[in-house]
Design a protein around this motif. Structure first.
Motif, short mmCIF file in Angstrom:
data_model
loop_
_atom_site.label_atom_id
_atom_site.label_comp_id
_atom_site.label_asym_id
_atom_site.label_seq_id
_atom_site.Cartn_x
_atom_site.Cartn_y
_atom_site.Cartn_z
N VAL A 291 -41.06 18.41 39.93
CA VAL A 291 -41.23 17.16 40.69
C VAL A 291 -40.49 16.00 40.04
O VAL A 291 -40.58 14.86 40.50
CB VAL A 291 -42.73 16.81 40.84
CG1 VAL A 291 -43.44 17.87 41.65
CG2 VAL A 291 -43.40 16.64 39.48
N ASP A 292 -39.77 16.26 38.97
CA ASP A 292 -39.09 15.20 38.24
C ASP A 292 -38.10 14.45 39.14
O ASP A 292 -37.95 13.23 39.02
CB ASP A 292 -38.35 15.80 37.04
CG ASP A 292 -37.65 14.75 36.19
OD1 ASP A 292 -38.26 13.70 35.95
OD2 ASP A 292 -36.51 15.00 35.77
N ILE A 293 -37.43 15.17 40.02
CA ILE A 293 -36.54 14.54 40.99
C ILE A 293 -37.25 14.32 42.32
O ILE A 293 -37.04 13.30 42.99
CB ILE A 293 -35.28 15.40 41.21
CG1 ILE A 293 -34.57 15.68 39.87
CG2 ILE A 293 -34.31 14.73 42.16
CD1 ILE A 293 -33.46 16.71 39.97
N ALA A 294 -38.11 15.25 42.70
CA ALA A 294 -38.75 15.20 44.02
C ALA A 294 -39.64 13.97 44.19
O ALA A 294 -39.62 13.32 45.24
CB ALA A 294 -39.57 16.46 44.26
N LEU A 295 -40.45 13.65 43.18
CA LEU A 295 -41.34 12.50 43.31
C LEU A 295 -40.56 11.19 43.45
O LEU A 295 -40.85 10.40 44.35
CB LEU A 295 -42.30 12.44 42.12
CG LEU A 295 -43.29 11.26 42.11
CD1 LEU A 295 -44.17 11.29 43.35
CD2 LEU A 295 -44.15 11.28 40.84
N PRO A 296 -39.58 10.91 42.58
CA PRO A 296 -38.77 9.70 42.80
C PRO A 296 -38.08 9.67 44.16
O PRO A 296 -38.00 8.62 44.80
CB PRO A 296 -37.75 9.76 41.65
CG PRO A 296 -38.42 10.54 40.59
CD PRO A 296 -39.23 11.57 41.32
#
Length: 420
Positions: A347-352
């Protein structure tokens, strides 16, 4: 290269169609190439180069190089992201900055590799950080341009694996070329540049019509470094949570080479081999956890539970590192932290990407978000020597305990994010 830029990019609609496997493949290769060249020096190569020049002042010299390099990255990532958001080149808006970043990064690492003094190392590392952050900003911008929200968790978890694999590949090459710091730095850089080429040739890129944006001024320059966290609260809380998670990871990796030599008593050749093996263990557990966690995140339609799980695992690994002073426990800690960061990578990229204020400024806002992943390396370069000096010096237990607390804080500050 044409790079007409302006106060705002043309309106963009969120992507709807799913991206094919070919897009993910060339995207992955480009990101892997960037991390192959950039992350290995932060783990081992830069530390070895610094120690070769002045072993007596290695901690302070490394801190200067990493700290100033990170400050350059803080500006370069959102700045080049903003420029690529508005680039009207006939080759696309992302490709020119990917090419510039890959080539410029090789130049910066060449300066480091051939340096004969600390200031030359610092200069070269600042160039490398600036250029590779231009590359990464453009890569993430292309991701936001093309991948729909319903596919973001899965795709971002696949791309996130590029980071640990890049680190593993870079540390492996460092071990292979342990007798030559020049090759240790330059071989990953050249290979990383070659891996960007498939995207430049085959990757999707958006086009912006010339004349649709106005000239780039000082106000736009300052605006490229900032996204209002009060107006965009979900973005602000997601930024802070990401800052804490990467702060914990930076604490675990920045002085790792010196921990192995100072605490476990390893020689230089043993350090390079152990760092590679540690990254191998770390990466295996990342691979076991990242894609499943991304799939679960897409299935449940939520990101916060993934962050909570990751932060607890990361804190546990840091605690093992703080309390254990044997090689066996060191590898155990790497495995647990690999699980934690693997879950988080999902989720490091997905959440942002889920909480971006405006699709039209995706690369700029993701550049601001990426400050959360780079700023910790600068701050730990300031805080680390202080923590290590507690009780007379080499207090790695205090350093790693600090990292465990930071990881747990990440699980708390993600809770106010409303959308996910």
């Amino acid at each position: 290269m044409s790079s007409t830029v302006g106060a705002s990019a043309p309106a963009a609609s969120p992507p709807a169609a799913k991206v094919p496997g070919g897009f993910v493949t060339v995207h992955f290769l480009a990101l892997f190439g960037a991390w192959l060249a950039l992350l290995a020096p932060t783990m081992i190569s830069l530390a070895v180069k610094v120690e070769d020049l002045d072993a007596s002042a290695k901690v302070s010299a490394l801190s200067w190089a990493l700290g100033l390099g990170t400050l350059v990255a803080l500006i370069a990532n959102p700045l080049f992201g903003s420029l690529s958001d508005r680039c009207t080149s006939r080759f696309g808006s992302r490709r020119p900055y990917m090419a510039l970043g890959a080539a410029g990064g090789i130049v910066g690492l060449a300066v480091v590799a051939t340096a004969h003094s600390t200031w030359q190392i610092v200069l070269g590392w600042c160039i490398a950080q600036g250029m590779y952050n231009a590359l990464v900003a453009a890569i993430y911008g292309a991701l936001a341009d093309q991948v729909p929200e319903t596919q973001m968790g899965t795709v971002s978890s696949i791309l996130a694996v590029a980071s640990p694999l890049g680190t593993l590949g870079g540390t492996y090459l460092a071990d292979v070329f342990t007798d030559s710091t020049t090759l240790m730095l330059l071989v990953p850089a050249v290979l990383g540049g070659l891996l960007v080429v498939p995207f430049l040739v085959y990757g999707r890129d958006r086009r912006i019509e010339p004349g649709s944006v106005s000239p780039f001024g000082l106000r736009d320059l300052l605006g490229s470094l900032w996204t209002n966290p009060v107006r965009h609260r979900d973005f602000g809380w997601a930024w802070l949570s990401r800052f804490m998670m990467w702060g914990s990871y930076a604490t675990a990796t920045t002085y790792l080479a010196y921990y192995l030599s100072d605490v476990l008593g390893m020689s230089s050749s043993e350090v390079t081999r152990t760092v590679f093996l540690a990254n191998l263990v770390f990466t295996v557990f990342v691979l076991l956890s990242t894609v499943p966690a991304g799939w679960i995140s897409d299935r449940i339609g939520r990101r916060k539970p993934i962050v909570l799980t990751a932060s607890v695992l990361m804190a546990t690994g840091m605690a093992v590192l703080a309390l254990g002073h044997t090689t066996a426990l060191f590898y155990v800690a790497q495995g647990v932290m690999g699980l934690g960061m693997g879950v988080y990578y999902a989720v490091d990229i997905a959440l942002p990407a889920d909480v971006l204020p405006d699709p039209a400024t995706a690369a700029k806002d993701l550049g601001v978000m990426n400050i959360a992943a780079t700023l910790p390396y600068s701050l730990i370069a300031l805080v680390g020597p202080v923590l290590l000096a507690i009780g007379g010096g080499d207090n790695y237990a205090a350093l790693f305990a600090f990292g465990a607390v930071v990881a747990l804080v990440a699980s708390l500050v993600v809770l106010p994010v409303r959308r996910r």
